[in-house]
Design a protein around this motif. Structure first.
Motif, PDB file in Angstrom:
ATOM      1  N   ASP B  39       0.832  -1.210   0.000  1.00  0.00           N
ATOM      2  CA  ASP B  39       0.000   0.000   0.000  1.00  0.00           C
ATOM      3  C   ASP B  39       0.863   1.254   0.000  1.00  0.00           C
ATOM      4  O   ASP B  39       0.528   2.250  -0.642  1.00  0.00           O
ATOM      5  CB  ASP B  39      -0.916   0.015   1.223  1.00  0.00           C
ATOM      6  CG  ASP B  39      -2.052  -0.986   1.086  1.00  0.00           C
ATOM      7  OD1 ASP B  39      -2.685  -1.317   2.100  1.00  0.00           O
ATOM      8  OD2 ASP B  39      -2.295  -1.429  -0.064  1.00  0.00           O
ATOM      9  N   VAL B  40       1.930   1.172   0.739  1.00  0.00           N
ATOM     10  CA  VAL B  40       2.818   2.329   0.832  1.00  0.00           C
ATOM     11  C   VAL B  40       3.514   2.543  -0.505  1.00  0.00           C
ATOM     12  O   VAL B  40       3.565   3.659  -1.031  1.00  0.00           O
ATOM     13  CB  VAL B  40       3.861   2.132   1.960  1.00  0.00           C
ATOM     14  CG1 VAL B  40       4.823   3.307   2.003  1.00  0.00           C
ATOM     15  CG2 VAL B  40       3.173   1.962   3.304  1.00  0.00           C
ATOM     16  N   GLU B  42       2.690   1.611  -3.444  1.00  0.00           N
ATOM     17  CA  GLU B  42       1.794   2.011  -4.531  1.00  0.00           C
ATOM     18  C   GLU B  42       1.571   3.522  -4.516  1.00  0.00           C
ATOM     19  O   GLU B  42       1.569   4.164  -5.562  1.00  0.00           O
ATOM     20  CB  GLU B  42       0.461   1.270  -4.376  1.00  0.00           C
ATOM     21  CG  GLU B  42      -0.521   1.576  -5.492  1.00  0.00           C
ATOM     22  CD  GLU B  42      -1.905   1.059  -5.179  1.00  0.00           C
ATOM     23  OE1 GLU B  42      -2.038   0.046  -4.457  1.00  0.00           O
ATOM     24  OE2 GLU B  42      -2.866   1.685  -5.633  1.00  0.00           O
ATOM     25  N   ILE B  43       1.378   4.065  -3.339  1.00  0.00           N
ATOM     26  CA  ILE B  43       1.111   5.498  -3.249  1.00  0.00           C
ATOM     27  C   ILE B  43       2.388   6.296  -3.470  1.00  0.00           C
ATOM     28  O   ILE B  43       2.383   7.319  -4.146  1.00  0.00           O
ATOM     29  CB  ILE B  43       0.492   5.847  -1.875  1.00  0.00           C
ATOM     30  CG1 ILE B  43      -0.794   5.059  -1.630  1.00  0.00           C
ATOM     31  CG2 ILE B  43       0.256   7.353  -1.791  1.00  0.00           C
ATOM     32  CD1 ILE B  43      -1.852   5.245  -2.707  1.00  0.00           C
ATOM     33  N   PHE B  44       3.499   5.804  -2.975  1.00  0.00           N
ATOM     34  CA  PHE B  44       4.736   6.570  -3.086  1.00  0.00           C
ATOM     35  C   PHE B  44       5.185   6.707  -4.524  1.00  0.00           C
ATOM     36  O   PHE B  44       5.705   7.745  -4.925  1.00  0.00           O
ATOM     37  CB  PHE B  44       5.850   5.942  -2.244  1.00  0.00           C
ATOM     38  CG  PHE B  44       6.320   6.860  -1.165  1.00  0.00           C
ATOM     39  CD1 PHE B  44       5.767   6.789   0.092  1.00  0.00           C
ATOM     40  CD2 PHE B  44       7.275   7.834  -1.424  1.00  0.00           C
ATOM     41  CE1 PHE B  44       6.178   7.676   1.085  1.00  0.00           C
ATOM     42  CE2 PHE B  44       7.684   8.713  -0.443  1.00  0.00           C
ATOM     43  CZ  PHE B  44       7.131   8.639   0.820  1.00  0.00           C
ATOM     44  N   GLY B  47       1.250   8.015  -9.596  1.00  0.00           N
ATOM     45  CA  GLY B  47       1.319   9.214 -10.450  1.00  0.00           C
ATOM     46  C   GLY B  47       2.219   8.944 -11.628  1.00  0.00           C
ATOM     47  O   GLY B  47       3.351   8.504 -11.464  1.00  0.00           O
ATOM     48  N   ASP B  49       3.926  10.818 -13.653  1.00  0.00           N
ATOM     49  CA  ASP B  49       5.192  11.545 -13.771  1.00  0.00           C
ATOM     50  C   ASP B  49       6.273  10.951 -12.884  1.00  0.00           C
ATOM     51  O   ASP B  49       7.440  10.952 -13.234  1.00  0.00           O
ATOM     52  CB  ASP B  49       4.997  13.010 -13.361  1.00  0.00           C
ATOM     53  CG  ASP B  49       4.131  13.738 -14.374  1.00  0.00           C
ATOM     54  OD1 ASP B  49       3.560  14.774 -14.030  1.00  0.00           O
ATOM     55  OD2 ASP B  49       4.029  13.228 -15.512  1.00  0.00           O
ATOM     56  N   ALA B 174       8.850  19.457  -2.889  1.00  0.00           N
ATOM     57  CA  ALA B 174       8.260  18.780  -4.050  1.00  0.00           C
ATOM     58  C   ALA B 174       8.930  19.206  -5.348  1.00  0.00           C
ATOM     59  O   ALA B 174       8.904  18.475  -6.333  1.00  0.00           O
ATOM     60  CB  ALA B 174       6.765  19.067  -4.113  1.00  0.00           C
ATOM     61  N   ARG B 184       8.904  13.307  -4.265  1.00  0.00           N
ATOM     62  CA  ARG B 184       7.606  12.661  -4.062  1.00  0.00           C
ATOM     63  C   ARG B 184       7.144  12.844  -2.623  1.00  0.00           C
ATOM     64  O   ARG B 184       5.960  13.071  -2.358  1.00  0.00           O
ATOM     65  CB  ARG B 184       7.734  11.167  -4.402  1.00  0.00           C
ATOM     66  CG  ARG B 184       6.428  10.408  -4.339  1.00  0.00           C
ATOM     67  CD  ARG B 184       5.443  10.940  -5.334  1.00  0.00           C
ATOM     68  NE  ARG B 184       4.195  10.168  -5.329  1.00  0.00           N
ATOM     69  CZ  ARG B 184       3.054  10.621  -5.797  1.00  0.00           C
ATOM     70  NH1 ARG B 184       2.969  11.845  -6.300  1.00  0.00           N
ATOM     71  NH2 ARG B 184       1.959   9.875  -5.765  1.00  0.00           N
ATOM     72  N   GLU B 187       5.542  16.090  -2.287  1.00  0.00           N
ATOM     73  CA  GLU B 187       4.175  16.101  -2.831  1.00  0.00           C
ATOM     74  C   GLU B 187       3.192  15.492  -1.846  1.00  0.00           C
ATOM     75  O   GLU B 187       2.087  16.010  -1.636  1.00  0.00           O
ATOM     76  CB  GLU B 187       4.120  15.287  -4.131  1.00  0.00           C
ATOM     77  CG  GLU B 187       4.740  15.993  -5.307  1.00  0.00           C
ATOM     78  CD  GLU B 187       4.608  15.153  -6.567  1.00  0.00           C
ATOM     79  OE1 GLU B 187       5.313  15.470  -7.540  1.00  0.00           O
ATOM     80  OE2 GLU B 187       3.816  14.181  -6.575  1.00  0.00           O
ATOM     81  N   ILE B 188       3.581  14.355  -1.297  1.00  0.00           N
ATOM     82  CA  ILE B 188       2.685  13.669  -0.358  1.00  0.00           C
ATOM     83  C   ILE B 188       2.441  14.546   0.853  1.00  0.00           C
ATOM     84  O   ILE B 188       1.311  14.691   1.338  1.00  0.00           O
ATOM     85  CB  ILE B 188       3.277  12.308   0.045  1.00  0.00           C
ATOM     86  CG1 ILE B 188       3.289  11.379  -1.171  1.00  0.00           C
ATOM     87  CG2 ILE B 188       2.498  11.684   1.200  1.00  0.00           C
ATOM     88  CD1 ILE B 188       4.069  10.101  -0.960  1.00  0.00           C
ATOM     89  N   HIS B 190       2.631  17.776   0.977  1.00  0.00           N
ATOM     90  CA  HIS B 190       1.825  18.924   0.573  1.00  0.00           C
ATOM     91  C   HIS B 190       0.352  18.538   0.516  1.00  0.00           C
ATOM     92  O   HIS B 190      -0.532  19.283   0.978  1.00  0.00           O
ATOM     93  CB  HIS B 190       2.290  19.447  -0.784  1.00  0.00           C
ATOM     94  CG  HIS B 190       1.820  20.839  -1.074  1.00  0.00           C
ATOM     95  ND1 HIS B 190       0.565  21.092  -1.602  1.00  0.00           N
ATOM     96  CD2 HIS B 190       2.403  22.040  -0.883  1.00  0.00           C
ATOM     97  CE1 HIS B 190       0.414  22.405  -1.739  1.00  0.00           C
ATOM     98  NE2 HIS B 190       1.514  22.996  -1.304  1.00  0.00           N
ATOM     99  N   GLN B 191       0.082  17.374  -0.021  1.00  0.00           N
ATOM    100  CA  GLN B 191      -1.321  16.973  -0.145  1.00  0.00           C
ATOM    101  C   GLN B 191      -1.896  16.534   1.183  1.00  0.00           C
ATOM    102  O   GLN B 191      -3.100  16.662   1.419  1.00  0.00           O
ATOM    103  CB  GLN B 191      -1.443  15.903  -1.233  1.00  0.00           C
ATOM    104  CG  GLN B 191      -1.096  16.557  -2.566  1.00  0.00           C
ATOM    105  CD  GLN B 191      -1.489  15.732  -3.743  1.00  0.00           C
ATOM    106  OE1 GLN B 191      -2.549  15.118  -3.760  1.00  0.00           O
ATOM    107  NE2 GLN B 191      -0.624  15.714  -4.745  1.00  0.00           N
TER     108      GLN B 191
END
Lengths: 895, 200
Positions: B39-40, B42-44, B47, B49, B174, B184, B187-188, B190-191
């Protein structure tokens, strides 16, 4: 920026992370409330940002913004220092502080501060580092240092500091290790002005304490306490009170309208290097008018007044006007006014008069003025008060003895041949050096410890004590005069400020291993192999002692207001732990666990409790009389026991040493010199000249103050100017470039010149100019070599009041290391400066920072100034070695 | 707090603790093992880009050289002055709320620690109070508490102490081209700020 993550994605990530971190789906209560009865935490109420004085704790300490070290009080709220105020109990500063005190908050909390030990990755100077544990760092350093000690080469460990106020703690470390190489930067600063004082008054009085509180007339030769002067703040509030409340008068001779000149009653622009001429002309006038204090002179000076009359016979005011530009009539008037105010008058001088080829002699002439009018040690006069730690020294009778706890390692043995000397390192020296040293008088041979600590060409740099010649350290290492195994720099900015430093520091054959101890990542730390992050002055302990311009000795303590941030440690703990790693007996000298306990022991003889001393921060005996006329104190019965009087000299001798002198039938203490007199005449100068082959007609060889021009100023062409540097009053050396508050106030260093000078050069305000600085012509390092030493480009500012032959520029700014503030940039990286270490390649732009670094060039501001130090030649004054900063001749051209 | 809220709080807590650790520690085998969790991971590396660069970075052979390079990158980004400081400093941002946040950090932390038993790993404990990683980790620990009253403190704690300047930091991170992984991470972070920590 990609916006591809939904709330669901983040929750998925978090769940996965929680599982991996072992938090689990059951939500085990990993974080528990400490007490079920505790009131709920209301975060909203925690966000008030004003300091609450009912809750903030005041903690006294000693400022470290500059070398004056005022007593301050820091207000600590919720574990953070919020504000610095003056400590009203400090008898020197009396509660006054300057902006640099707030700099301590700036450098303690600035986000680019060094917080972890770092180890170099890749080439030295490449800028690549990784974090390392303290144990790992100290193990590695100890592994490099141990063989030097074990193999009988301890002198290959070189400890080089910029600002060490540990009052002997680092010396304990270097002595325990066995190296004599504890190097400093005194010669860059003040050795030229200390030597005349020590020649006149003895080792204990390398710095004076004028009684400004009671003076009526001050003649200031280039001193600048309003901008930069050890003790400056102590002096200025007294000077201003004297001027405002008692109509005291201050006359300043300066080359630029400094802040001190600007608040003087009279300011005369003076040709650089001619202060001595004005002083001599004043002496001439005072003698001509019969205003000298003949009784005082005859009682205490070791040179006949008649000889002084002959000496200054031709040094008339008109003669001085022709040389200095100061009108003869004013010189005469000032001399008369000064003498008539005696004894409540005093001179003041510092780098402005002393940092010249003829500067030592100029200061000897200036000091002679005080003796001539008999103001020495008098109310309102030129006084001498205790300077150093309380160890029963001259003038310290009755003070509790304060000393570092624990055993004291002995000093290393001197280098030389024969019994009592270290022969091995001596034999490694170049033959001409060995020959020179072997020809020295015995006193010097017993004080010689190699060329870095005791450069043989400059014996008066270490005759009284080791002032050293710091600007020659790197050239000497380059020349092979001393092999280095481990080089440790401590709060030193040599790579930024010293010519040749970078070349030597980058050369691993010359400096195989460099450890830097500092609080910021500056130009020096960037060239290290291991960086050890130091606690700031708000986070550490130190013993404090200095001269009191209130003339009663006092002591203070620097104590931590907050714990060291991150993984930083005080230098005391760093060296203690390193000593333990090195072992071999070194650890025995650092046998303490708690720093507070160490300092408690240091102060144990104070007649107040430790807690009370910490509460006050300062201790002084309020009943102790002021240090007036220390020399007239009669010897006590105990002091007279077992003494004999030497008939010719009147010296009171005990065990072969003079302890006093007879004056009018009374045995008194006298001055702290071998002959107990004020040494207007001192054979040490020609003795030193002969020892090093300096011709006896050189001004620096004269046993009596004498006038001569600065060699490179003799034939100045129309297009030649004298380049002078100065210190901004909100900055301190190169250390404060990254202090946000101070960088906002001053972040640039234009070239100042008189508008008429600019007009003659075809310049307008703001024009860019190139300054080319030439090599010196005197008998100094590479003196006489033709050609340009260096050059730099900068913009021009016109300033009325500048001497028309002077251009001036401060040397604090233009950093290429440090963070955004130090480099005055909004870009978080910038292209590598030509010829220097490669910058890293982070092409980042912080969208918020442009609003803060408002002076950056990217925002259309002046930017962060220009680094100029590489353009200035190494120029040690003969014999004493003080850097002759203000002799530089330059040419200015429009770019 | 119902079961859904509890799970969400733990997930937020796990996220914050991971982000905190990644800001306080160089990549090491333990962190890599966490990052390799499906799960980690996949998210990391999610995206389009970022997929190739970050995936390649995490999938490389992690020998001594790779770990040293990672440590050097970490130092360049978060330790050296020419990097991106993770320390709160009001004067590094034009957001006036940041000054309030900076001065509230010590008080907030002392209030929290007076009432709540936190367990900070050595790498977190070695950071100053105003370090982004420390604050995130503490927020994460609060969020994971089984005590709902404590868990509810996580968001307001970070809103008060970190939000006014954390977004600046995350946004700058980011943008880095030094390391696709840390880019990355930025980005994570920031979101995370946008989705969870914004006040409105």
């Amino acid at each position: 920026m990609a916006n591809d993550l939904s709330r669901r994605d983040l929750l998925k990530l978090g769940s996965g992370a929680a599982a991996a971190l072992g938090i689990g789906a059951t939500g085990l209560p990993l974080v528990k409330r400490l007490s079920q009865d505790a009131p709920p935490i209301d975060i909203a109420k925690l966000t008030a940002n004003k300091i609450d004085y009912t809750k903030a704790k005041p903690v006294p300490t000693i400022c470290f913004g500059c070398t004056t070290h005022c007593g301050v009080v820091g207000w600590v709220q919720d574990g953070r220092v919020r504000r610095i105020d003056g400590n009203p109990l400090d008898p020197n500063s009396k509660g006054n502080i300057c902006s640099k005190a707030q700099g301590m908050i700036s450098y303690t909390y600035y986000p680019e501060r060094l917080l972890y030990p770092l180890k170099r990755v890749g080439k030295r100077g490449e800028g690549k580092w990784k974090r390392i544990s303290w144990d790992g760092a100290l193990d590695e350093i100890a592994a490099k240092m141990k063989p030097l000690r074990e193999e009988g080469r301890p002198e290959e460990f070189v400890f080089h500091y910029g600002c060490d106020k540990t009052k002997g703690y680092t010396k304990k470390f270097t002595n325990a290790f066995g190296t004599p190489h504890r190097l400093n930067r005194r010669s860059i600063c003040s050795s030229n002005r200390r030597a005349p004082l020590m020649s006149f008054y003895g080792r204990e009085f390398e710095w004076e304490s004028q009684d400004f509180e009671n003076t009526r007339y001050i003649v200031n030769f280039g001193g600048n306490p309003m901008e930069a002067y050890q003790g400056g703040l102590y002096m200025m509030h007294r000077i201003q009170s004297a001027r405002v409340d008692r109509s005291a008068r201050m006359v300043t001779f300066e080359v630029r309208p400094s802040a001190t000149a600007s608040v003087s009653d009279e300011y005369f622009p003076i040709m650089p290097g001619t202060d001595g001429a004005v002083a001599f002309a004043m002496i001439h006038t005072i003698l001509r008018e019969g205003l000298e204090n003949e009784a005082f002179w005859n009682r205490w000076a070791n040179y006949p007044l008649e000889e002084v009359r002959k000496l200054v016979a031709e040094y008339t005011p008109q003669w001085a006007e022709d040389i200095s530009g100061v009108p003869a009539a004013d010189i005469e008037r000032i001399a008369i006014e000064f003498a008539r105010a005696a004894p409540a008058c005093c001179t003041m001088s510092n780098r402005g008069s002393a940092k010249h080829y003829n500067g030592v002699q100029s200061d000897r002439a200036i000091r002679m003025l005080d003796v001539l009018v008999g103001n020495v040690g008098k109310l309102g006069g030129f006084c001498l008060s205790s300077l150093r730690g309380w160890a029963g020294r001259y003038g310290q009778e009755g003070l509790p003895k304060l000393s570092q706890p624990g055993p004291k390692p002995s000093d290393p043995k001197p280098w030389g041949l024969g019994e009592g000397y270290l022969e091995e390192p001596f034999k490694k020296l170049p033959e001409e050096v060995q020959e020179r040293v072997l020809g020295f008088p015995e006193k010097w041979r017993k004080s010689y410890f190699g060329e870095l600590a005791t450069p043989s060409e400059y014996p008066l740099a270490w005759h009284w004590y080791q002032m050293r010649v710091g600007q020659l350290v790197y050239p000497y290492i380059k020349e092979g005069r001393q092999k280095v195994g481990v080089y440790m720099s401590f709060t030193l900015g040599a790579s930024y400020g010293y010519p040749d430093a970078r070349e030597v520091l980058l050369d691993e054959s010359l400096i195989p291993f460099h450890v830097a101890i500092d609080i910021g990542y500056g130009e020096q730390t960037a060239l290290a192999d291991i960086i050890l992050p130091e606690a700031t002055s708000l986070e550490r302990w130190d013993h404090h002692s200095t001269n009191n311009y209130g003339l009663v000795p006092y002591t203070g303590v620097r104590q931590p207001l907050v714990p060291p941030s991150g993984e930083t440690r005080s230098v005391q703990i760093i060296l203690r732990d390193l000593a333990r790693k090195i072992g071999g007996g070194m650890q025995d000298y650092f046998d303490f666990e708690s720093e507070e306990d160490y300092y408690r022991e240091w102060y144990k003889n104070l007649p107040v409790s430790w807690e009370e001393f910490k509460r006050r921060g300062i201790w002084m005996d309020p009943e102790r009389p002021k240090d007036y006329e220390l020399y007239e104190r009669p010897l006590t019965e105990a002091e007279l026991a077992g003494t004999e009087i030497e008939e010719n000299s009147g010296l009171v001798m005990k065990d072969g040493k003079a302890v006093g002198i007879m004056r009018d039938g009374i045995a008194v203490r006298g001055f702290n010199t071998p002959n107990k007199l004020i040494n207007i005449y001192d054979e040490i100068w020609p003795t030193a000249a002969k020892a090093v082959g300096l011709p006896l007609d050189d001004i620096n060889a004269s046993p009596i103050a004498k006038w001569d021009h600065v060699p490179e100023h003799r034939d100045l062409g129309e297009n030649d100017f004298i380049f002078t540097t100065f210190k901004w009053n909100v900055h301190t050396q190169g250390r404060s470039g990254h202090w946000k508050y101070h960088a906002e106030i001053v972040h640039t260093n234009p070239v100042f010149m008189h508008p008429e000078t600019g007009k003659a050069l075809g310049l307008e305000e703001g024009d860019e100019v190139q300054l080319e600085v030439f090599r010196p012509k005197g008998r100094t390092y590479r003196g006489g070599e033709s050609g340009v030493m260096g050059s730099f480009k900068n913009h021009v500012r016109f300033l009325k009041g500048m001497h028309p032959k002077v251009v001036a520029c401060s040397h604090h700014v233009g950093h290429w290391e440090h963070g955004a503030v130090g480099r005055s940039t909004n870009a978080l990286t910038e292209p590598a400066r030509e010829g220097h270490a490669q910058a890293n390649d982070l092409p980042l732009q912080d969208s918020d920072v442009p609003n803060r670094i408002w002076w950056s060039k990217e925002r259309g501001g002046t930017g962060g100034g220009v680094a100029i130090n590489d353009a200035l030649p190494i120029n040690p004054c003969p014999l004493v070695g003080g850097q002759n900063w203000y002799d530089n001749v330059c040419r200015v051209s429009k770019v | 707090m119902n079961e859904h809220e509890r799970r969400e709080s733990i997930a937020l807590g796990g996220l914050l603790q991971l982000l905190g650790r990644l800001l306080c520690e160089e990549l090491n085998p333990e962190l890599l093992a966490i990052l390799r969790q499906p799960d980690v991971r996949e998210i990391f590396i999610g995206g389009e880009d970022q997929d190739a660069a970050c995936a390649r970075y995490l999938a490389q052979t992690w020998n001594a050289e790779a770990f040293e390079k990672a440590a050097t990158d970490y130092c360049e980004l978060f330790v050296l002055p020419k990097g991106i400081s993770p320390l709160a400093a009001a004067w590094q941002t034009s957001n006036p709320a940041a000054e309030q946040a900076v001065t509230s950090i010590p008080k907030a932390l002392s209030s929290i620690t007076a009432n709540v038993a936190l367990t900070l790993p050595p790498a977190i404990d070695a950071t100053p109070p105003e370090h982004a990683g420390r604050l995130l980790f503490i927020g994460g620990q609060l969020a994971c508490s089984g005590d709902p009253e404590i868990a509810k403190l996580a968001r307001p704690f970070l809103q008060a102490t970190a939000m006014p300047w954390l977004e600046r930091f995350a946004g700058t991170l980011a943008s880095t081209e030094l390391s696709p992984f840390y880019g990355r991470l930025g980005e994570i972070l920031h979101q995370t700020c946008d989705h969870y920590l914004a006040t409105s």
